[in-house]
Design an enzyme around this catalytic site. Structure first.
Site, short mmCIF file in Angstrom:
data_model
loop_
_atom_site.label_atom_id
_atom_site.label_comp_id
_atom_site.label_asym_id
_atom_site.label_seq_id
_atom_site.Cartn_x
_atom_site.Cartn_y
_atom_site.Cartn_z
N HIS A 132 -27.63 -16.72 -33.82
CA HIS A 132 -28.75 -16.13 -33.71
C HIS A 132 -29.34 -16.00 -32.47
O HIS A 132 -30.26 -15.05 -32.22
CB HIS A 132 -29.75 -16.84 -34.63
N ASP A 162 -24.09 -20.25 -38.05
CA ASP A 162 -24.87 -20.08 -37.19
C ASP A 162 -24.31 -20.32 -35.78
O ASP A 162 -24.84 -20.98 -34.91
CB ASP A 162 -26.17 -20.59 -37.10
N SER A 239 -31.85 -24.15 -28.71
CA SER A 239 -30.65 -23.97 -29.69
C SER A 239 -29.39 -23.43 -29.05
O SER A 239 -29.29 -22.77 -27.99
CB SER A 239 -31.26 -22.65 -30.35
#
Length: 398
Positions: A132, A162, A239
């Site tokens: 993402h 992801d 992330s």
């Protein structure tokens, strides 16, 4: 339709979980509108939070500082900052409604699309991050701890887990050491390194709060990951960064945060990440098996509601399993004979209690190879043979 109406009468706060489909229809509409489950924030109260004698407190602090410092020193050189941007012309093409605004910017201007972290897997420039962060980008910059900026080529990404992989043109880069995410125990130390809010190489420390959190619990029911839960502080920009054990080995990749959770973060187990990155570096894509069904757990509350309706008692007689709410037309499940109202009780010789159990067995299966599925239908157990297909992608994903 009659089944749909009857189930609406007895539903009690169940959760709709899509198994390899993401496509909905009338049979499960009511259940998708029900309240989603919430993860309770992990309590910070523990024996370790109680006051300690000063001498003992200093001893523990020094010992903790030693192993944390050593782990960070070992890994931080291999943690990178990932910045994804998109050219103005491409942004206009994707969203013509923004043309009036974007036309005011220089044509060579880059719009920021994502900012996150990553870590280096090989000395010749193989890097892993989250999908993402870089999805839709026309340019990806990778910043090393030294400050050197390299252009990252997107080799491939997988939306269902992801995970994405990059390649930079460099040699003799520092690399991480991978650990074992299969033997984690709640209460173990967890160290997170990343770039939250653009602040490079930030270190936070906590513990492994739980393992095996399902994607629906995390708030991302479309993902095919059982997550590690940790209370090591993570924020936007973390992330893609590594989650370490006390030895400085990577046990996970930080990825998901619930907006309603405080002090709770989630990471993809490194075993899962490695399985996906190997495929991405080899072929640039990952094909996931799917059946094409939508399910809900057959909870005690739902079973009690069914038992109160004489028209459903003989239809749903199983005491446990995953209740099929919908079967996607022309899907492998439809071809294999699964019907709405079936209760899946066993897949590949493994007993089923929840839809997540089904999803795990499907993910572990092989596309085109027979998968044995047992269902309870109208009081009878039926054995079916399903051949999982390739999870369908949209035109934009091809």
């Amino acid at each position: 339709m009659a089944m749909d109406i009857l189930f609406k009468k007895i539903a009690i706060g169940t959760i709709a979980i899509v198994a390899g489909s993401g496509m909905g229809a009338s049979f499960g509409k009511y259940f998708r509108q029900q309240q989603q489950s919430q993860l309770l924030p992990i309590s910070n109260t523990s024996p370790l939070s109680m006051p300690l004698p000063p001498i003992l407190a200093r001893s523990i602090q020094n010992e903790n500082s030693d192993f944390i410092t050593a782990a960070v020193a070992k890994v931080s050189p291999a943690v990178v900052k990932v910045d994804a941007t998109e050219a103005i012309a491409l942004a206009i093409k994707k969203n013509p409604l923004k043309q009036n605004f974007l036309d005011r910017l220089p044509s060579n201007e880059q719009l920021e699309r994502g900012r996150g972290s990553g870590f280096i897997l090989s000395a010749d420039g193989k890097i892993v991050t989250t999908a993402h962060v870089i999805e839709g980008a026309s340019r990806v910059n990778v910043t090393l701890k030294s400050g050197q900026v390299l252009v990252g080529k997107v080799v491939g990404l997988d939306r269902l887990t992801d995970i994405a992989v990059l390649q930079v043109n460099a040699q003799n880069l520092p690399i991480v050491k991978l650990g074992d995410s299969e033997r984690l125990t709640p209460g173990e130390w967890a160290i997170a390194i990343g770039n939250p809010l653009g602040l490079n190489n930030t270190v936070t420390v906590g513990i492994i709060s739980a393992t095996g959190r399902t994607s629906s619990q995390v708030g991302s029911p479309d993902k095919r990951v059982n997550f590690i839960q940790t209370d090591a502080a993570t924020n936007l920009g973390n992330s893609g960064g590594p989650l370490l054990n006390a030895s400085g080995e990577v046990i996970g990749m930080n990825t998901a945060m619930r907006a309603d959770a405080q002090g709770v973060g989630f990471a993809i187990p490194i075993l899962t990440a490695t399985r996906i990155t190997d495929r991405l570096f080899a072929t640039g894509k990952v094909n996931h098996p799917y059946l094409g069904i939508e399910m809900i757990p057959l909870t005690a509350e739902l079973k009690a509601g069914i038992a109160q309706d004489p028209r459903l008692r003989s239809t749903v007689t199983a005491q446990r399993g995953a209740l099929v709410m919908e079967v996607v037309p022309s899907s492998p499940a439809a071809a294999g004979g699964i019907h709405p109202g079936d209760v899946i009780i066993k897949v590949a010789d493994s007993a089923i209690d929840t839809p997540s159990d089904v999803q795990q067995q499907v993910e572990a299966s092989q596309i085109g190879r027979t998968l044995k599925v047992e269902v309870s239908r109208a009081g009878q157990v039926r054995s079916l043979e399903i051949k999982p297909g390739i999870f369908p992608t949209t035109a934009a994903e091809k």
